[in-house]
Design a protein around this motif. Structure first.
Motif, PDB file in Angstrom:
ATOM      1  N   ALA A  79     -54.301  -9.669   2.979  1.00 47.15           N
ATOM      2  CA  ALA A  79     -55.036  -8.684   3.835  1.00 47.15           C
ATOM      3  C   ALA A  79     -56.096  -7.917   3.243  1.00 47.15           C
ATOM      4  O   ALA A  79     -57.164  -7.819   3.570  1.00 47.15           O
ATOM      5  CB  ALA A  79     -54.227  -7.687   4.601  1.00 47.15           C
ATOM      6  N   SER A  80     -55.888  -7.532   2.062  1.00 46.88           N
ATOM      7  CA  SER A  80     -56.779  -6.811   1.363  1.00 46.88           C
ATOM      8  C   SER A  80     -58.156  -7.667   0.591  1.00 46.88           C
ATOM      9  O   SER A  80     -59.396  -7.062   0.696  1.00 46.88           O
ATOM     10  CB  SER A  80     -56.261  -6.173  -0.233  1.00 46.88           C
ATOM     11  OG  SER A  80     -56.004  -7.141  -1.212  1.00 46.88           O
ATOM     12  N   ILE A  81     -57.716  -8.928   0.539  1.00 51.41           N
ATOM     13  CA  ILE A  81     -58.885  -9.843   0.271  1.00 51.41           C
ATOM     14  C   ILE A  81     -59.861 -10.108   1.236  1.00 51.41           C
ATOM     15  O   ILE A  81     -61.147 -10.143   0.937  1.00 51.41           O
ATOM     16  CB  ILE A  81     -58.279 -11.189  -0.154  1.00 51.41           C
ATOM     17  CG1 ILE A  81     -57.673 -11.265  -1.422  1.00 51.41           C
ATOM     18  CG2 ILE A  81     -59.522 -12.312  -0.161  1.00 51.41           C
ATOM     19  CD1 ILE A  81     -56.935 -12.615  -2.017  1.00 51.41           C
ATOM     20  N   THR A  82     -59.381  -9.801   2.629  1.00 56.62           N
ATOM     21  CA  THR A  82     -60.200  -9.763   3.797  1.00 56.62           C
ATOM     22  C   THR A  82     -61.004  -8.592   4.122  1.00 56.62           C
ATOM     23  O   THR A  82     -62.173  -8.735   4.585  1.00 56.62           O
ATOM     24  CB  THR A  82     -59.430  -9.953   4.961  1.00 56.62           C
ATOM     25  OG1 THR A  82     -58.875  -9.188   5.519  1.00 56.62           O
ATOM     26  CG2 THR A  82     -58.709 -11.289   4.892  1.00 56.62           C
ATOM     27  N   MET A  83     -60.788  -7.399   3.381  1.00 57.58           N
ATOM     28  CA  MET A  83     -61.220  -6.090   3.706  1.00 57.58           C
ATOM     29  C   MET A  83     -62.193  -5.808   2.481  1.00 57.58           C
ATOM     30  O   MET A  83     -62.939  -4.790   2.446  1.00 57.58           O
ATOM     31  CB  MET A  83     -60.473  -5.142   3.775  1.00 57.58           C
ATOM     32  CG  MET A  83     -59.215  -5.317   5.013  1.00 57.58           C
ATOM     33  SD  MET A  83     -58.141  -3.986   5.267  1.00 57.58           S
ATOM     34  CE  MET A  83     -57.218  -4.684   6.362  1.00 57.58           C
ATOM     35  N   LEU A  84     -62.129  -6.538   1.118  1.00 57.70           N
ATOM     36  CA  LEU A  84     -62.595  -5.919  -0.032  1.00 57.70           C
ATOM     37  C   LEU A  84     -63.619  -7.198  -0.571  1.00 57.70           C
ATOM     38  O   LEU A  84     -63.078  -8.267  -0.409  1.00 57.70           O
ATOM     39  CB  LEU A  84     -61.602  -5.380  -1.100  1.00 57.70           C
ATOM     40  CG  LEU A  84     -60.888  -4.087  -0.637  1.00 57.70           C
ATOM     41  CD1 LEU A  84     -59.623  -4.085  -1.493  1.00 57.70           C
ATOM     42  CD2 LEU A  84     -61.631  -2.939  -0.716  1.00 57.70           C
ATOM     43  N   PRO A  85     -64.339  -6.802  -1.698  1.00 56.34           N
ATOM     44  CA  PRO A  85     -64.942  -7.676  -2.589  1.00 56.34           C
ATOM     45  C   PRO A  85     -63.605  -8.553  -3.331  1.00 56.34           C
ATOM     46  O   PRO A  85     -62.695  -7.816  -3.570  1.00 56.34           O
ATOM     47  CB  PRO A  85     -65.830  -7.072  -3.559  1.00 56.34           C
ATOM     48  CG  PRO A  85     -66.238  -5.851  -2.833  1.00 56.34           C
ATOM     49  CD  PRO A  85     -64.982  -5.336  -1.997  1.00 56.34           C
ATOM     50  N   LEU A  86     -63.890  -9.744  -3.494  1.00 51.82           N
ATOM     51  CA  LEU A  86     -62.637 -10.669  -4.133  1.00 51.82           C
ATOM     52  C   LEU A  86     -62.339 -10.052  -5.361  1.00 51.82           C
ATOM     53  O   LEU A  86     -61.205 -10.041  -5.641  1.00 51.82           O
ATOM     54  CB  LEU A  86     -63.275 -11.980  -4.063  1.00 51.82           C
ATOM     55  CG  LEU A  86     -62.202 -13.201  -4.500  1.00 51.82           C
ATOM     56  CD1 LEU A  86     -61.139 -13.161  -3.755  1.00 51.82           C
ATOM     57  CD2 LEU A  86     -62.892 -14.636  -4.783  1.00 51.82           C
ATOM     58  N   ALA A  87     -63.296  -9.535  -6.247  1.00 48.45           N
ATOM     59  CA  ALA A  87     -62.970  -9.172  -7.567  1.00 48.45           C
ATOM     60  C   ALA A  87     -62.171  -7.894  -7.479  1.00 48.45           C
ATOM     61  O   ALA A  87     -61.350  -7.479  -8.223  1.00 48.45           O
ATOM     62  CB  ALA A  87     -64.189  -8.998  -8.197  1.00 48.45           C
ATOM     63  N   ASP A 140     -66.004   3.025   2.777  1.00 52.43           N
ATOM     64  CA  ASP A 140     -65.858   3.344   4.232  1.00 52.43           C
ATOM     65  C   ASP A 140     -64.011   3.257   4.547  1.00 52.43           C
ATOM     66  O   ASP A 140     -63.485   2.611   3.674  1.00 52.43           O
ATOM     67  CB  ASP A 140     -66.433   2.345   5.048  1.00 52.43           C
ATOM     68  CG  ASP A 140     -66.269   0.775   4.886  1.00 52.43           C
ATOM     69  OD1 ASP A 140     -65.104   0.708   4.670  1.00 52.43           O
ATOM     70  OD2 ASP A 140     -67.062   0.031   5.117  1.00 52.43           O
ATOM     71  N   ARG A 141     -63.861   3.446   5.636  1.00 51.58           N
ATOM     72  CA  ARG A 141     -62.451   3.415   5.958  1.00 51.58           C
ATOM     73  C   ARG A 141     -61.771   2.185   5.895  1.00 51.58           C
ATOM     74  O   ARG A 141     -60.536   1.968   5.296  1.00 51.58           O
ATOM     75  CB  ARG A 141     -62.208   4.026   7.588  1.00 51.58           C
ATOM     76  CG  ARG A 141     -60.655   4.116   8.048  1.00 51.58           C
ATOM     77  CD  ARG A 141     -60.501   4.749   9.230  1.00 51.58           C
ATOM     78  NE  ARG A 141     -61.320   5.936   9.201  1.00 51.58           N
ATOM     79  CZ  ARG A 141     -61.156   6.774  10.421  1.00 51.58           C
ATOM     80  NH1 ARG A 141     -60.726   6.334  11.554  1.00 51.58           N
ATOM     81  NH2 ARG A 141     -61.704   7.969  10.455  1.00 51.58           N
ATOM     82  N   ARG A 142     -62.182   1.082   6.083  1.00 48.31           N
ATOM     83  CA  ARG A 142     -61.929  -0.284   6.209  1.00 48.31           C
ATOM     84  C   ARG A 142     -61.585  -0.704   4.705  1.00 48.31           C
ATOM     85  O   ARG A 142     -60.672  -1.211   4.232  1.00 48.31           O
ATOM     86  CB  ARG A 142     -62.653  -1.381   6.854  1.00 48.31           C
ATOM     87  CG  ARG A 142     -62.312  -2.717   6.923  1.00 48.31           C
ATOM     88  CD  ARG A 142     -63.349  -3.536   7.314  1.00 48.31           C
ATOM     89  NE  ARG A 142     -63.068  -4.994   7.025  1.00 48.31           N
ATOM     90  CZ  ARG A 142     -62.089  -5.785   7.753  1.00 48.31           C
ATOM     91  NH1 ARG A 142     -61.458  -5.557   8.484  1.00 48.31           N
ATOM     92  NH2 ARG A 142     -61.986  -7.134   7.208  1.00 48.31           N
ATOM     93  N   GLU A 143     -62.503  -0.442   3.741  1.00 51.92           N
ATOM     94  CA  GLU A 143     -62.504  -0.722   2.337  1.00 51.92           C
ATOM     95  C   GLU A 143     -61.219   0.168   1.954  1.00 51.92           C
ATOM     96  O   GLU A 143     -60.425  -0.440   0.720  1.00 51.92           O
ATOM     97  CB  GLU A 143     -63.931  -0.612   1.590  1.00 51.92           C
ATOM     98  CG  GLU A 143     -64.983  -1.381   1.979  1.00 51.92           C
ATOM     99  CD  GLU A 143     -66.124  -1.235   1.355  1.00 51.92           C
ATOM    100  OE1 GLU A 143     -66.455   0.102   0.932  1.00 51.92           O
ATOM    101  OE2 GLU A 143     -66.721  -2.085   0.841  1.00 51.92           O
ATOM    102  N   MET A 144     -61.169   1.442   2.280  1.00 54.08           N
ATOM    103  CA  MET A 144     -60.101   2.386   1.612  1.00 54.08           C
ATOM    104  C   MET A 144     -58.960   1.668   1.914  1.00 54.08           C
ATOM    105  O   MET A 144     -57.564   1.618   1.202  1.00 54.08           O
ATOM    106  CB  MET A 144     -60.155   3.717   2.084  1.00 54.08           C
ATOM    107  CG  MET A 144     -61.324   4.340   1.507  1.00 54.08           C
ATOM    108  SD  MET A 144     -61.215   4.437  -0.449  1.00 54.08           S
ATOM    109  CE  MET A 144     -59.584   5.452  -0.678  1.00 54.08           C
ATOM    110  N   LEU A 145     -58.670   1.161   3.364  1.00 54.36           N
ATOM    111  CA  LEU A 145     -57.430   0.592   3.616  1.00 54.36           C
ATOM    112  C   LEU A 145     -57.268  -0.680   3.013  1.00 54.36           C
ATOM    113  O   LEU A 145     -55.994  -0.888   2.527  1.00 54.36           O
ATOM    114  CB  LEU A 145     -57.621   0.233   5.096  1.00 54.36           C
ATOM    115  CG  LEU A 145     -56.344  -0.467   5.893  1.00 54.36           C
ATOM    116  CD1 LEU A 145     -55.182   0.207   5.691  1.00 54.36           C
ATOM    117  CD2 LEU A 145     -56.549  -1.151   7.046  1.00 54.36           C
ATOM    118  N   GLY A 146     -58.061  -1.519   2.491  1.00 56.07           N
ATOM    119  CA  GLY A 146     -57.962  -2.585   1.709  1.00 56.07           C
ATOM    120  C   GLY A 146     -57.526  -2.235   0.391  1.00 56.07           C
ATOM    121  O   GLY A 146     -56.596  -2.963  -0.268  1.00 56.07           O
ATOM    122  N   GLY A 147     -57.959  -1.323  -0.103  1.00 60.19           N
ATOM    123  CA  GLY A 147     -57.644  -0.871  -1.310  1.00 60.19           C
ATOM    124  C   GLY A 147     -56.325  -0.256  -1.451  1.00 60.19           C
ATOM    125  O   GLY A 147     -55.604  -0.540  -2.183  1.00 60.19           O
TER     126      GLY A 147
END
Length: 292
Positions: A79-87, A140-147
């Protein structure tokens, strides 16, 4: 030279991440988890048959526990891969050695067996400073959730590793551990699919979903070989090459760009993770199969 198998494993893990990100455009996280487990079952079953290894085990309950923990970590990581840069997603999942060091330190403190190593304490503090640099407040909120999902996947992987280590102490082979993990992951994904959208399997979908299972299983086999035959200290450090490979894939395929703070955060996490893992490796010369 046997430690160089870890470079191949790291490349395969990064390729798996690429397939997960590509699959997320058409398939749900539940589907990616299911196909990862299903293909892993087939590959590991054929591997065990070729080696004439039995599926019988006296530790089925522990395999189930390890599978559920590992599947949860895997789902969060995907799930985090879909929200964040792969690295970024790959780096956060690689915080598991630091989380493991935390768990070992807490256990030792509670039992009074030994005091925490100053170097280990510094490594843990530095690692979480790296997380702060990597997950900057302006995300943003989506990236923070992915983190948050990626960081949690690293924590749960540490618990999975503890179970894998115990299975190894009880004489379970790496191939059997990976096989039962794949079975549990497939069942986990299948149940999850009952509560999420299911999409038809196209040829392009077959390639990316198949790639997830193939690269993940091959990576675990290569990782196991590296730890069994190579120098454990060199192998530990080479596993972080996966972050470098993932950075390259992200820049090449999605034009990902990281600012200076993000690069600094990744470097701090890699260095502290290596220090934390090396401290444990010196106490346990050989590690077991990957936790996820």
């Amino acid at each position: 030279m046997q430690s160089l198998w870890m470079l191949a494993a790291a490349l395969c893990f990064s390729a798996m991440g690429v397939c997960v990100k590509l699959a997320s455009e058409s398939y749900s996280a539940a589907e990616t988890v299911f196909y990862r487990g299903l293909i892993g079952v087939v590959v590991m079953y054929l591997t065990m048959r070729a080696g004439r290894e039995t599926l019988r085990t006296a530790h089925l309950g522990m395999h189930l526990s390890r599978g559920l923990i590992g599947s949860t970590s895997l789902a969060l990581w995907f799930a985090s891969i879909t929200m964040l840069p792969l690295a970024t997603a790959m780096t956060l999942n690689n915080t598991s050695p630091v989380w493991l060091a935390c768990l070992v330190m807490i256990g030792a403190a509670l039992t009074g067996r030994r005091k925490a190593s100053p170097a280990l304490v510094v490594a843990i503090v530095v690692s979480f400073a790296g997380v702060v640099y990597l997950l900057q407040p302006h995300m943003d909120r989506r990236e923070m959730l992915g983190g948050a999902l990626g960081l949690t996947s690293g924590l749960i992987s540490a618990f999975a590793y503890l179970t894998v280590r115990e299975l190894g102490k009880r004489g379970e082979s790496e191939t059997r551990v990976v096989f039962y993990f794949s079975v549990t992951t497939a069942v986990f994904g299948a149940v999850w699919m009952l509560f999420s959208d299911v999409h038809p399997l196209t040829w392009s979908g077959f390639l990316v979903l198949g790639g997830i299972g193939f690269f993940a299983t091959l990576a675990q086999i290569l990782l196991t070989r590296a730890y069994r035959l190579g120098n454990p200290l060199l192998t530990v450090n080479l596993q972080y090459a996966g972050i470098v490979f993932s950075t390259g894939w992200g820049m090449l395929l999605w034009n990902d760009s990281l600012n200076l703070l993000s690069w600094a955060g990744m470097a701090l996490i890699i260095i502290s993770g290596a220090v934390a893992t090396l401290g444990q490796t010196r106490k346990e010369p050989k590690r077991e199969a990957s936790a996820s």
